[in-house]
Design a protein around this motif. Structure first.
Motif, mmCIF file in Angstrom:
data_model
loop_
_atom_site.group_PDB
_atom_site.id
_atom_site.type_symbol
_atom_site.label_atom_id
_atom_site.label_comp_id
_atom_site.label_asym_id
_atom_site.label_seq_id
_atom_site.Cartn_x
_atom_site.Cartn_y
_atom_site.Cartn_z
ATOM 1 N N PHE A 237 0.822 -1.232 -0.045
ATOM 2 C CA PHE A 237 -0.038 0.013 -0.124
ATOM 3 C C PHE A 237 0.846 1.298 0.097
ATOM 4 O O PHE A 237 1.772 1.415 0.849
ATOM 5 N N ASP A 238 0.401 2.184 -0.618
ATOM 6 C CA ASP A 238 1.229 3.608 -0.846
ATOM 7 C C ASP A 238 0.976 4.401 0.183
ATOM 8 O O ASP A 238 -0.478 4.879 0.104
ATOM 9 N N PRO A 239 1.685 4.617 1.196
ATOM 10 C CA PRO A 239 1.175 5.521 2.505
ATOM 11 C C PRO A 239 1.496 7.018 2.132
ATOM 12 O O PRO A 239 1.110 7.809 3.134
ATOM 13 N N ARG A 259 -5.194 2.588 -1.622
ATOM 14 C CA ARG A 259 -3.642 2.915 -1.840
ATOM 15 C C ARG A 259 -3.118 1.742 -2.470
ATOM 16 O O ARG A 259 -1.790 1.908 -2.368
ATOM 17 N N LEU A 260 -3.790 0.732 -2.863
ATOM 18 C CA LEU A 260 -2.921 -0.257 -3.775
ATOM 19 C C LEU A 260 -2.998 0.325 -5.291
ATOM 20 O O LEU A 260 -3.669 -0.263 -6.097
ATOM 21 N N SER A 775 14.917 -0.071 0.482
ATOM 22 C CA SER A 775 14.793 -0.149 -1.226
ATOM 23 C C SER A 775 13.212 -0.643 -1.578
ATOM 24 O O SER A 775 13.058 -0.901 -2.665
ATOM 25 N N GLN A 776 12.303 -0.486 -0.538
ATOM 26 C CA GLN A 776 10.966 -0.861 -0.814
ATOM 27 C C GLN A 776 10.007 0.402 -1.440
ATOM 28 O O GLN A 776 8.867 0.139 -1.539
ATOM 29 N N PHE A 777 10.704 1.676 -1.438
ATOM 30 C CA PHE A 777 9.887 2.590 -1.893
ATOM 31 C C PHE A 777 8.730 2.796 -1.110
ATOM 32 O O PHE A 777 7.600 2.592 -1.510
ATOM 33 N N ASN A 778 8.854 3.000 0.058
ATOM 34 C CA ASN A 778 7.813 3.414 0.954
ATOM 35 C C ASN A 778 6.956 2.149 1.189
ATOM 36 O O ASN A 778 5.676 2.155 1.573
ATOM 37 N N GLY A 779 7.614 0.881 1.155
ATOM 38 C CA GLY A 779 6.811 -0.292 1.511
ATOM 39 C C GLY A 779 6.153 -0.795 0.173
ATOM 40 O O GLY A 779 5.283 -1.972 0.330
#
Length: 805
Positions: A237-239, A259-260, A775-779
């Protein structure tokens, strides 16, 4: 022991010679890769005296039957081959532009373009796509194996040895030959459906083949498939904040936003293919023809553009948007040839043509520099490569010393390759000047007119090959090949091989050869300037990033000369055991040293040197990258294959096989153009070093058990993927651990015509290790976007129904 000349003549009849260098046999045998039915004619690459099993050759060969390819329910040709041959790599990738549609595949840990692919012994054309975005083999192109439907394949032969002297350019790591089905009657029709444990990736596939008689001994075999697969998504999910602030406060829509918003996983695609294989007696010889067409439409995601992003036009996408890359790829190929006897010579004259077209299309996008009036779908340009080949090959047996016969072959080939880049529609690349917004279609910027090319090159090759079984225990062979190219000159390669039977059970074998790979027309002529967002320490900023070919003004001003062929020196040595009631074991060690490997460099910019600033001044680009002969490497490894069949009387039959591959690539030297000396960290940085040496598992293997009891067949396979390492742009390396992936399936024959199958791939729902948090780009990107050896979809189950007629 004298080899019966009449038998050898029968064996050589119908041989595909020269570029293909094949031979045929008529014995029941257990092959290195799989079992072959009795009385079947066997072609084995790498030898003309193959009235033996594949384990009797001087070099390792895997022979994978169509039954083994489809045993685990895998629906893609390249993926099925990966699970059948551990030294073959077919990693998954996501958000890698065109590479999501045509994924790179490689053999023995080398580059995708170091493996030559043949169909019915004839050279297969490569894809027009150049891999640019961080995948294995960045800067290379490869044959799209998935354009060849599994339903058309009789077997696949994999020669795990350097063979440029036998087959020409590209055969540094080995050769893959796909033999098409050739029955004159009957056929089958299969329907497959399945989905992942997560409930996505649903797919259905209908494929089949049918044979018809042509004349007395001829055949026409048609194969077709339709395959649809939905996407998988393992994004987090994009936080992040999505909308501009409202009076200094968060927009209320932040609470309800989905957020997906990214797509990280397999692309959705629809694939259609039709293949034909035919032969008919004509005069005193045989006329043959084969070829096919395939068309694939793929859909994958780029990076999500938030509503507050300057690359978005909020009047068009008030909630932001995910650009969708929807390329259309098509492949067309056809060969026609005539085999006949000319005195004591067997002659094979053939000509063929292959073409790959990759049309970039972008949907759900926008050119923000045009403003609210921008269209949202774009034709971003087209890549086209084609190949025309003509060969004439001669072979025969002549008396030799010690009452043996010497196989002699020679021939000549001509090949022409061309490459085109067609610009996209104007809206896909222009800067419309709206409020300083980013130019070009978001997700993939279209090719500009200045990137258009229409170039070609040709080459002529001649070869001589001899092979002889001097005694009942000793086999030797030698080959030399000379090729002359219109763009860089000539190359001569050679190969010697031998095998000695120590006893009825034990044998040793070895080969030594030189090889080469001519730079592909894609590497010679690909050029593009597109808008990329780069972090130079002050946040993401748009830059005009250029890939310049070696005939460009920029390359010449920087002293970058024309590309030269990569050259290799290879050695292999192996031990073979055949005995103990059908148990076979092969152990083969190898070393492949490659000089002047071609890489796609990293970026150089005006800030790096005055020479770069001067070269880029008139180009319209803010930075540049090139294809250069820059790296010398050595790859060492070992392959092990063992198989045994057990008979249990009323409890049925159990076939077992173990396969293991190890490879390790080391960088010996880096050589860069003189004007760019001192910029090694830019041109060949740690990311590229790690990608070349550690981005695929050094260890891989499989253990498979297939049990047959009456009409029921069950299969259990354990597939091993060793650890591998990736590096990010900050120089941080992440090691991803080894994993075991288990497949289980069962097949039941209801009657002579109908059978049903069901199974599970990745039974225990294994996933790769997750990336480091940084490296997860904000998860959002929990799993590595490139080089995941078995993907990151988790478990998958399927059902299959087959009708034979």
């Amino acid at each position: 022991m004298q080899i019966n000349k009449t038998l050898l003549t029968m064996i050589s009849a119908g041989v595909v010679t020269g570029t293909a260098a094949f031979s045929t046999g008529v014995f029941a045998q257990e092959q290195e890769g799989t079992a072959i039915e009795a009385e079947e004619r066997i072609q084995v690459i790498g030898s003309r005296l193959s009235m033996r099993t594949a384990t009797d050759g001087a070099a390792p060969v895997d022979i994978i039957s169509s039954e083994e390819l489809t045993a685990s329910g895998i629906t893609e040709t390249a993926r099925a081959l990966q699970y059948a041959v551990p030294s073959f790599n077919f990693p998954s990738s996501s958000i890698t532009d065109g590479s999501d549609a045509v994924r790179p595949a490689s053999l023995r840990g080398l580059s995708p373009d170091h493996t030559l692919v043949l169909v019915n012994g004839k050279r297969r054309h490569m894809s027009a796509l150049v891999h640019l975005n961080g995948t294995t083999g960045r800067g290379s192109s490869n044959v799209d194996l998935n354009a060849i439907p599994i339903s058309s394949i009789k077997r696949i032969e994999v020669l795990r040895d350097g063979a440029a002297a036998l087959y020409g350019s590209d055969a540094i790591a080995g050769v893959i030959n796909i033999v098409l089905k050739d029955q004159a009657e009957g056929g089958s029709l299969t329907a497959v459906t399945g989905q992942t444990y997560e409930g996505d990736g649903e797919q259905y596939k209908v494929h089949g083949n049918v044979g018809f008689e042509l004349g007395n001994d001829g055949h026409l075999t048609l194969s077709a498939e339709y395959h649809h697969k939905n996407k998988t998504n393992r994004a987090g999910f994009d936080p992040r904040q999505q909308y501009p602030l409202v009076d200094g406060e968060l927009d209320p829509r932040e609470q309800t936003f989905d957020r997906l918003n990214h797509h990280v996983g397999d692309a959705e695609f629809e694939n259609k293919a039709l293949f034909a294989n035919a032969s008919i007696a004509l005069g005193d010889g045989e006329l043959y023809a084969f070829g096919g067409v395939s068309d694939r439409t793929t859909q994958s995601g780029a990076f999500y553009r938030r509503a507050l992003d300057s690359r978005n036009i909020i009047e068009v996408y008030p909630d932001g948007f995910l650009p969708l890359l929807t390329p259309e790829t098509s492949d067309v190929s056809g060969y026609v040839g005539y085999r006949f006897d000319l005195g004591q010579w067997q002659v094979d004259a053939s000509t063929g043509y292959g073409e790959s077209e990759f049309q970039y299309r972008v949907e759900n996008s926008i050119n923000a520099s045009i403003g609210p009036s921008s269209q949202t779908e774009f034709d971003a340009g087209t890549l086209i490569t084609d190949e025309m080949t003509a060969t004439v090959d001669f072979s025969r047996f002549v008396p030799f010393v010690n009452n043996s016969d010497l196989s002699v072959a020679f021939g000549i080939s001509y090949r022409e390759n061309s490459y085109q880049i067609r610009a996209g529609e104007e809206a896909s690349y222009i800067d419309g000047g709206y409020n300083g917004r980013a130019a070009g279609s978001q997700g993939f910027t279209g090719f500009k007119p200045e990137s258009e090319v229409d170039q070609s090159r040709d080459n002529t090759g001649v070869y001589v090959e001899v092979e002889n079984m001097l005694t009942a225990d000793f086999l030797w062979g030698a080959a030399v090949r000379y090729e002359d190219y219109s763009d860089f000159g000539s190359n001569t390669s050679w190969k010697v091989s031998g095998r000695y039977d120590l006893s009825d059970e034990w044998a040793i074998r070895a080969t030594a050869n030189t090889g080469f790979r001519a730079p592909s027309v894609q590497q010679l002529y690909f050029s593009n300037i597109s808008t990329l967002f780069v972090d130079r320490g002050n946040g993401l900023q748009p830059e005009q990033s250029g890939t310049f070919n070696n005939i460009s003004d920029v390359a010449r001003e920087l002293g970058i000369e024309g590309l030269e062929p990569e050259e290799s020196q290879s050695f292999s040595a192996g031990l073979v055991f055949n005995g103990y009631d059908g148990f076979t074991l092969t152990i083969d060690a190898f070393q492949i040293a490659i000089d002047d490997r071609i890489i796609l460099s990293g970026d150089v910019s005006p800030q790096d040197s005055a020479a770069v600033a001067d070269a880029l001044a008139a180009s319209g680009a803010d930075n540049a990258r090139f294809f250069v002969n820059a790296v010398d490497t050595t790859t060492r490894g070992v392959d092990v294959v063992a198989s045994k069949t057990f008979q249990f009387a009323e409890y049925g039959e159990l076939r077992t096989q173990l396969a293991y591959g190890y490879n390790k690539t080391e960088i010996d030297d880096v050589n860069l153009p003189a004007l760019l000396d001192g910029l090694e960290d830019n041109l060949f940085d740690g990311v590229e070093r790690t990608r070349m040496t550690r981005s695929v598992p050094r260890n891989s293997g499989s253990i498979a058990f297939t049990h047959t009891l009456s009409d029921l067949e069950t299969r259990l396979a354990f597939n091993y993927f060793g650890d591998y390492t990736l590096e990010n742009s900050q120089g941080v390396q992440t090691e991803f651990g080894a994993k075991w992936v288990t497949d289980l399936s069962a097949k039941y024959r209801l009657n002579n015509q109908l059978s049903v199958s069901a199974g599970v791939q990745n039974l225990f729902d294994e996933y790769p290790d997750k990336q480091r948090p940084g490296s997860q780009f904000n998860g959002i990107f929990m799993y590595p976007l490139t080089n995941a050896p078995f993907g990151f979809n988790g478990g998958y189950y399927y059902a299959e129904l087959t009708y034979n007629f």
